[in-house]
Design an enzyme around this catalytic site. Structure first.
Site, PDB file in Angstrom:
ATOM      1  N   CYS A 331      41.644  48.505  46.267  1.00  0.00           N
ATOM      2  CA  CYS A 331      41.795  49.211  44.995  1.00  0.00           C
ATOM      3  C   CYS A 331      41.521  50.713  45.167  1.00  0.00           C
ATOM      4  CB  CYS A 331      40.910  48.574  43.932  1.00  0.00           C
ATOM      5  SG  CYS A 331      41.424  48.975  42.237  1.00  0.00           S
ATOM      6  N   HIS A 428      41.826  42.490  44.030  1.00  0.00           N
ATOM      7  CA  HIS A 428      40.437  42.040  44.087  1.00  0.00           C
ATOM      8  C   HIS A 428      40.408  40.511  44.116  1.00  0.00           C
ATOM      9  CE1 HIS A 428      38.487  45.903  43.291  1.00  0.00           C
ATOM     10  NE2 HIS A 428      39.366  46.124  42.328  1.00  0.00           N
TER      11      HIS A 428
END
Length: 481
Positions: A331, A428
């Protein structure tokens, strides 16, 4: 008739979240329909819900303890710190605004209505709602307009049990002092107390326990010994993830960024016997024997990029790669790996563009729209199907994206460098997927040997048994005003 019970603490990190999870599992084991609730949470560790929003990760764990899917009503106000004095405000799962700390109080009347609406929906749908407070009701300077502790308890008519932490010392003063500074109206809502994190022989605290009962007039519900398996549960705070000091195994180093987000990505790796995880703190150099360095998610990509450079980690990463090491960015960490991070609209902070680490040939542009979704993906190098989630602003593209890390809905996701040693992905939760973790570790000759979700479920059962053995659970679950 539906009921609710609120667990408040004498301070932060006294164990409220874990106790709430344990009580949720106990209630479920007793055949009750139970749900967790936290009016206001402050955390950059968020979970994506099935209804397309985000809540604090602790409430997602508590939902798991209840046998429920996480829902945005379980944590209607989530504060995600972006700077030392400002936070993004998420209301019922959606980004609402960004506000400075001193201006937050102006929003509270509006936020209280959202809190009560969510609470009423949960209470109508379940036999019992276990509510977790935030911080401490002893912070009476914050009582006016409070939505997290006694303000919520008063508005909702919810009885309160106070938890003290004996491990940090002074638990008698914690509990008696909390009562002393509270208003008579708030004290009237408190139905008792419990002592958490006791080490040694609990009978040695018998006299202290009686003193608290005598000074407060409150009922004691038990002294809870230290729960040794707490580390098997997902971390709520970045400081809860500790270095696993195994002598051998794949050495993975995770950079503890100043605005680290969704750091529970590291939990499944920490459980693997074949992995040695080091959480690297400010001022520490990346070890020369590291096999893999992970740059985790961040709530402030450009801010943490500057923080990373201030620690000298940019130079360490290049030395690590020269030694044959690998790097993975997740991310915000993925965004940092590229050539630049541009924020023309000032979405994350002051508008501008910062030079990236230049380890992937990609560029990132921050945009106002936030992507919040669960995904089914395929790991491109291994062909392994896995589940994860996205929770980010910004879009990343460039030549290295032609070598994707994963495929999502037929579209490439992430990037891999030409030599295969630097990877980046927005996904994630991938390490929580046993199949993905096995495939990823196999690249480094490590066999995956832990079923992570099964370990968490077993730990929740052990926590419930731990509490049942030392607390007056029947009386606690029967508490009412």
């Amino acid at each position: 008739m539906s009921r609710a019970l609120m667990i408040q603490g004498t301070g932060s990190n006294v164990g409220k979240s874990m106790l709430a999870a344990g009580l949720c599992r106990i209630a479920r084991n007793r055949g009750l329909s139970v749900a967790p609730f936290k009016p206001q949470n402050m955390s950059n560790n968020a979970a994506v819900t099935a209804d397309g929003g985000e809540i604090g990760r602790a409430q997602a764990l508590q939902a798991m303890a209840c046998g429920l899917e996480p829902h945005t009503d379980m944590n209607p106000v989530l504060l995600k710190p972006e700077t030392e004095t400002g936070s993004q405000v998420v209301v019922q799962g959606k980004r609402f605004t960004t506000v400075r700390a001193r201006d937050y109080a102006k929003l509270k009347p509006q936020l209280m209505q959202a809190v009560l609406d969510s609470f009423k929906r949960l209470k109508a749908a379940h036999d019992l709602v276990i509510v977790e407070g935030a911080g401490s009701p002893a912070e009476v300077n914050l009582r006016n307009g409070d939505i997290a502790n006694m303000g919520f308890a008063q508005a909702s008519g919810t009885p309160v049990v106070l938890c003290g932490d004996i491990d940090r010392g002074g638990v008698i003063a914690q509990i008696v002092g909390t009562q002393a500074v509270m208003s008579a109206e708030d004290v009237a809502l408190v139905r008792g107390f419990m002592i958490n994190k006791f080490r040694g022989d609990p009978s040695l605290f018998d006299d202290g326990y009686k003193l608290i009962e005598q000074h407060t007039g409150w009922q004691g519900f038990g002294v809870i010994p230290w729960f040794a398996d707490a580390g098997n549960l997902p971390a709520e705070d970045a400081l809860d993830i500790t270095t696993r000091t195994r002598d051998t195994g794949l050495h993975i180093v995770c950079l503890r960024l100043s605005r680290i987000a969704n750091f529970d990505d590291m939990d499944p790796l920490a459980q693997e016997p074949g992995v040695r995880l080091t959480m690297l703190n400010a001022g520490e150099a990346i070890p020369g024997d590291a096999d893999m360095v992970i740059i985790p998610g961040s709530k402030s990509t450009r801010g943490d990029l500057a923080y990373l450079r201030a620690q000298g980690w940019d130079l360490d990463l290049r030395a690590h790669l020269r030694r044959g090491g690998h790097v993975l960015g997740i991310c915000g960490g993925y965004q940092m790996l590229g050539g630049s991070v541009a924020d023309p609209e000032g979405v994350e902070g002051p508008a501008g563009t910062d030079e990236g680490l230049g380890l992937l040939d990609v560029e990132t542009v921050m945009t106002g729209d936030k992507r919040l979704t669960r995904v089914a993906a395929i790991h491109a190098p291994s062909g392994t199907a896995f589940n994860g989630y996205e929770i980010h602003i910004g879009r990343t593209s460039g030549p290295d994206a032609a070598r994707p890390f994963a495929v999502v809905n037929g579209q490439p996701e992430g990037a891999i460098s030409g030599d295969g040693r630097v990877s980046g992905s927005y996904l994630h939760g991938m390490f929580r997927d046993d199949a993905f973790r096995a495939a990823w570790l196999a690249q480094f000759g490590v066999a995956q040997s832990v079923s992570y979700d099964a370990t968490v479920q077993a730990t929740l059962d052990a926590l419930a048994a731990h509490l049942e053995g030392v607390m007056d659970i029947d009386a606690l679950l029967d508490v009412r005003l």
